[in-house]
Scaffold this active site. Structure first.
Site, short mmCIF file in Angstrom:
data_model
loop_
_atom_site.label_atom_id
_atom_site.label_comp_id
_atom_site.label_asym_id
_atom_site.label_seq_id
_atom_site.Cartn_x
_atom_site.Cartn_y
_atom_site.Cartn_z
CG ASP A 1 19.58 30.05 -13.89
OD1 ASP A 1 18.69 30.34 -14.73
OD2 ASP A 1 19.73 30.69 -12.83
CG HIS B 1 19.98 37.19 -13.99
ND1 HIS B 1 19.64 36.92 -12.70
CD2 HIS B 1 19.06 36.57 -14.77
CE1 HIS B 1 18.54 36.18 -12.68
NE2 HIS B 1 18.18 35.94 -13.93
#
Length: 339
Positions: free
Chosen positions: A258, A187
């Site tokens: 993702d 992330h």
């Protein structure tokens, strides 16, 4: 309410701003490049509001847009008030060490609860199970992983997928080819896993290979670089997605990226470049979350137009309607003594 607009599902899955659709949300969801919506905690106020929101989204287009949410249990459960509080996946791995049969039954019931509750509110995909092996390195994975041992992950994930299928939901194994061998959170930045392909096959790839054989419906990619294998991170790598996942493992389901707004994807150009690169590598559903400017750029990125065939493949991820009989695929049958 106007009639639903007929158009194929596009390759982008985007987020929305709040608990109800704004005019801009509605316009974006009607764009041909969009095929789905991912919901977050900010999109949830209470069960009645959630049902109204998903009914509105489902009414916009035909075939209806896919609606997904990260709903694993433990730290990753976007809807809580009015929903069953679910434990982290690692609890079942710990239980399996003492009582494999009980762990298989419990994780199956966990997944059936997810499906029963989410399908009732018009949601198609829970983006689970996590197939990463917990090697004690990745804090962002941690207790989201079922176990460290690949065989235990396969057994428990198979039971989990049984539960989803029984409740009318498809499965999404993540994060291919494995996030457990790195410390950096994708992330925030792009992690590098320096193991070679033989090492990866023996460890983190094994659960994906096992679950593909059992009929896994979709796979979510990892924003991780494996420099001993390919120059491109998995999400942008034709080698990983075409040669390994499609070719070597024989995967025939949907490949989902993702979130391309994550730090692990940031080094690969602007939004248009990232989306085009992910699609070229083989991602069929591309996530863009929490960056409205990125979504606006992506819908004008010049992606290949959605085909009827691609739309039909995405439609396989639609949940069964409430009350419909769900069939558990034979490929997901697991022996209770498999530990």
């Amino acid at each position: 309410m106007t009639d639903a607009v007929a158009m194929p599902l596009g390759p982008l899955m985007i987020d929305i701003e709040g608990p109800a659709l704004s005019e801009e949300d509605r316009d974006l969801l009607l764009h041909p490049q969009v095929g789905g919506v991912i919901l977050f905690t900010r999109n949830y106020r209470d069960p009645d509001q959630l049902r109204a929101l998903t009914e509105t989204i489902r009414s916009l287009r035909t075939p209806r847009l896919l609606i997904a949410v990260d709903h694993e249990g433990g730290r990753v459960q976007r809807f809580r008030d009015g929903f069953t509080a679910l434990p982290p996946m690692a609890e079942y791995g710990a239980q399996a060490e003492q009582s494999p049969g009980a762990a298989l039954a419990a994780v199956r019931e966990h997944a059936f609860t997810i499906a029963r509750e989410l399908v009732d509110y018009g949601i198609d995909l829970p983006f689970a199970p996590v197939l990463d092996c917990d090697l004690g390195l990745s804090a962002v994975i941690g207790d989201r992983a079922l176990a460290a041992d690949p065989d235990t992950v396969i057994a428990l994930a198979s039971a989990f997928c049984d539960g989803l299928a029984e409740g009318g939901m498809a499965s999404t194994g993540k994060h291919f080819p494995g996030h457990g061998g790195v410390q950096v959170d994708s992330h925030e930045a792009l992690p590098s896993d320096h193991r070679d392909l033989a090492q990866l096959r023996a460890a983190c790839l094994s659960p994906f290979a096992g679950m593909v054989k059992r009929g896994l419906d979709s796979v979510m990619t990892a924003h991780i670089h494996y420099p001993a294998v390919d120059a491109q991170p998995a999400t942008f790598s034709r080698y990983w997605l075409q040669d390994i996942l499609r070719g070597e493992l024989g995967f025939e389901g949907i490949i989902i990226s993702d979130d391309l707004v994550m730090g692990g994807a940031a080094a690969f150009g602007g939004t248009a470049e990232r989306v085009a690169a992910a699609q070229a590598a083989g991602c069929e559903l591309i996530l863009l979350c929490n960056d409205r400017a990125a979504v606006r750029a992506a819908v004008h990125a010049g992606l290949a137009p959605p085909s009827e065939a691609a739309s039909a493949r995405l439609c396989r991820l639609h949940a069964a309607p409430p009350g419909a009989a769900a069939v558990v695929p034979d490929a997901f049958l697991v022996e209770d003594d498999h530990g």
